[in-house]
Design an enzyme around this catalytic site. Structure first.
Site, PDB file in Angstrom:
ATOM      1  CG  ASP A 136      -0.665  -0.067   2.475  1.00  0.00           C
ATOM      2  OD1 ASP A 136       0.795  -0.379   2.710  1.00  0.00           O
ATOM      3  OD2 ASP A 136      -1.323  -0.006   3.411  1.00  0.00           O
ATOM      4  CB  ALA A 191      -5.064 -10.132  16.379  1.00  0.00           C
ATOM      5  CD  GLU A 226      -2.828   4.090  12.546  1.00  0.00           C
ATOM      6  OE1 GLU A 226      -3.989   3.967  12.336  1.00  0.00           O
ATOM      7  OE2 GLU A 226      -1.937   3.242  12.603  1.00  0.00           O
ATOM      8  CG  ASP A 244      -4.461  -1.429   7.945  1.00  0.00           C
ATOM      9  OD1 ASP A 244      -4.414  -2.396   7.031  1.00  0.00           O
ATOM     10  OD2 ASP A 244      -3.706  -1.395   8.976  1.00  0.00           O
ATOM     11  CE1 TYR A 256       3.393  -1.391   7.878  1.00  0.00           C
ATOM     12  CE2 TYR A 256       4.287   0.853   7.910  1.00  0.00           C
ATOM     13  CZ  TYR A 256       3.263  -0.117   7.724  1.00  0.00           C
ATOM     14  OH  TYR A 256       2.316   0.201   6.549  1.00  0.00           O
TER      15      TYR A 256
END
Ligand code: GLA
Length: 377
Positions: A34, A118, A155, A167, A219
């Site tokens: 993405d 998760a 975010e 997301d 990340y």
């Protein structure tokens, strides 16, 4: 899940004006593509965050039955002012304002059955539920396709997590029975039929319950490395690198690790396109090998898997899954496996047995049904 209207009433002594829900997601295929302007194919889970909300005279207040203390703030302030879980809420308010909108002062109560930590986007679900509630309460005119970028900006800039747009797009734009084929550059979507049940199939999701290790730092490091590679290759983003002649292209990069990172992203984009082509012609089972190849690429080239997810994928395949892969950002989280629906228990048991043999914490399996995105209830 707790009745969120009751939480609202107990906490604020008033009736909420409405309820809004936004789901978590799994990604069928297309990992770490993405933020490289590429392609993803997530679908929404039935598990979701529900927000009960009502307008207030001034400021914003949030409480939740899951998180810590209630939080209120008169103004989100500069990024980083509100910290902890409420930063995701303040980030949405901040992003709306920063884009020139006037989010209404509001009181919000939250509940959720999206598993935390998760890798199924509990934070994007929270942002999307709050964003949808504030847009509706304030009568703001913001089309659905512009909403994910607002939540993502909250975010990225306010909370400080350098995630891509998958997301929030999944939580806001998915439809029931479909997977969301998203072009992360143009933001165009195509709703791809993904009715696994009609084919006697199921998507088994297994939370590896692996402790998240270095998730944020790793990340960010992957993202940096991709951006640096694009710069060295002279393209706007890795999406612009063709699979044709990829080996030749990679020779332009001196760094062997960087070459592998690029190979993952470029081949993963192609796997998304191939998966979409198969699904468009109803050949669901045949996407299995692409899922498994995606996992191998994440393990060998992008190096974002951990032993728990590798063992789960291997055990699922040995027990008869058509394909299996880790889903989400990596370093733990969930795997998903495409299976015959009547094999769900057998395959979940096979994974649990493999875990016991390795001495891992028991995994948590569930069957994922492609569900709809954010909505007013
Ligand atoms: C996390 C991020 C997404 C995406 C995935 C990896 O979920 O939030 O933007 O990059 O990792 O595909």
């Amino acid at each position: 899940m707790t009745d969120v209207a009751t939480i609202f009433r107990d906490h604020y002594g008033a009736e909420p004006e409405g309820l809004w829900a936004a789901p978590g997601r799994v990604n069928l295929i297309g990992e770490h593509t993405d933020y490289n302007d590429g392609f993803v194919l997530p679908f929404a889970l039935p598990e979701r965050v529900i927000a009960a909300a009502g307008r207030a005279d001034a400021g914003w207040a949030v409480c939740s039955d899951l998180q810590g203390e209630p939080v209120s703030f008169d103004d989100p302030g500069e990024p980083g002012t509100v910290t902890g879980w409420a930063a995701y809420v303040a980030g949405v308010v901040w992003a709306l304002r920063d884009a020139g909108y006037e989010p209404p002062p509001a009181r919000i109560a939250l509940t959720s059955d999206v598993p935390l930590g998760a890798g199924v986007s509990s934070s994007a679900a929270l942002e999307s539920a709050v964003l949808t509630a504030l847009i509706d309460l304030g009568g703001l005119d913001i089309p659905a396709h512009e909403r994910p970028a607002l939540a993502q900006r909250g975010e990225n800039v306010y909370v400080g997590a350098p995630t891509g747009i998958m997301d929030q797009s999944a939580s806001i734009r998915c439809e029931a029975g479909r997977a969301l084929f998203l072009d992360c550059r143009s933001q165009e979507v195509e709703q791809i039929p993904f009715d696994v049940a009609a084919e006697g199939l199921a998507v088994l999701v297994v939370n590896s319950n692996a402790p998240h290790r270095h998730v944020d730092g790793e990340y960010g490091a992957r993202r940096k490395s991709c951006e640096e590679a694009a710069r060295l290759l002279g393209v706007p983003a890795l999406r612009d690198v063709s699979t044709d002649g990829l080996d030749q292209t990679l020779k332009q990069l001196d760094d062997e690790v960087m070459r592998r990172r690029v190979r993952h992203v470029v081949t993963e984009d192609q796997r998304v396109l191939d998966t979409v082509a198969l699904l468009r012609s109803g050949r669901i089972r045949e996407i299995g090998p692409l899922m498994t190849a995606s996992h191998a690429s994440m393990r060998e080239d992008f190096e974002i898997t951990v032993a728990e997810v590798d063992v789960a994928v291997e055990a699922a395949l040995m027990a008869g899954a058509y394909g299996a892969r880790m889903t989400g950002g990596g370093f733990g989280g969930c795997i998903l496996a495409l299976i015959d629906a009547d094999r769900a228990d057998a395959i979940a048991s096979a994974i649990a047995e493999a875990y016991a043999k390795h001495g891992f914490t028991a995994p948590t399996p569930f069957v994922a049904v492609p569900s709809k995105g954010a909505t007013r209830l």
